[in-house]
Design a protein around this motif. Structure first.
Motif, PDB file in Angstrom:
ATOM      1  N   LYS A  81      67.271 -26.586 -17.595  1.00 51.04           N
ATOM      2  CA  LYS A  81      67.976 -26.310 -16.227  1.00 51.04           C
ATOM      3  C   LYS A  81      69.366 -25.512 -16.488  1.00 51.04           C
ATOM      4  N   MET A  84      68.496 -22.354 -17.340  1.00 51.86           N
ATOM      5  CA  MET A  84      68.066 -21.317 -16.236  1.00 51.86           C
ATOM      6  C   MET A  84      69.427 -21.049 -15.510  1.00 51.86           C
ATOM      7  N   GLU A  91      62.313 -20.646 -15.185  1.00 50.35           N
ATOM      8  CA  GLU A  91      62.171 -21.739 -15.788  1.00 50.35           C
ATOM      9  C   GLU A  91      61.001 -21.628 -17.119  1.00 50.35           C
TER      10      GLU A  91
END
Length: 116
Positions: A81, A84, A91
């Motif tokens: 995350k 990202m 992802e």
């Protein structure tokens, strides 16, 4: 590839350049005398084909093994995350890069920054 047409009675003359010329030369080397209709040496053609097939199979096996190795790498979803969010990527891409860098977030981020 250029095709020059002369009179109706004359044969067309083909001028090949670049990769086309190389491929044409290699094909001609497989069988024949370099002019007109040729008889191809089937043993040479089969050997060349089998070499191509075995090379493709070896490449496919190597890719499959690489994917298995990457799947074994443990990664933290928080790191995925983070990558990202920071790099604004999907992802799957974040996870892939993280796995390729053995789960090391800093190395993965450094790679992504330098590849952009």
């Amino acid at each position: 590839l250029l095709v020059e047409m002369a009179d109706d009675d004359e044969e067309e003359q083909v001028v090949r350049k670049g990769d086309d010329a190389k491929a044409h030369k290699e094909l001609n080397a497989l069988g024949g005398d370099g002019g007109g209709e040729k008889e191809m040496d089937t043993a040479k053609a089969q050997d060349a084909l089998s070499q191509l097939q075995s090379a493709a199979a070896a490449e496919k096996a190597a890719k499959l093994e690489r994917e298995r190795e990457l799947a074994k790498v443990k990664i933290d979803i928080k790191d995925v995350k983070l990558i990202m969010d920071e790099m604004e990527i999907e992802e799957a891409k974040a996870e892939r890069v993280l796995r390729e860098h053995n789960g090391e977030t800093v190395a993965a981020l450094r790679f992504l920054v330098n590849s952009v």
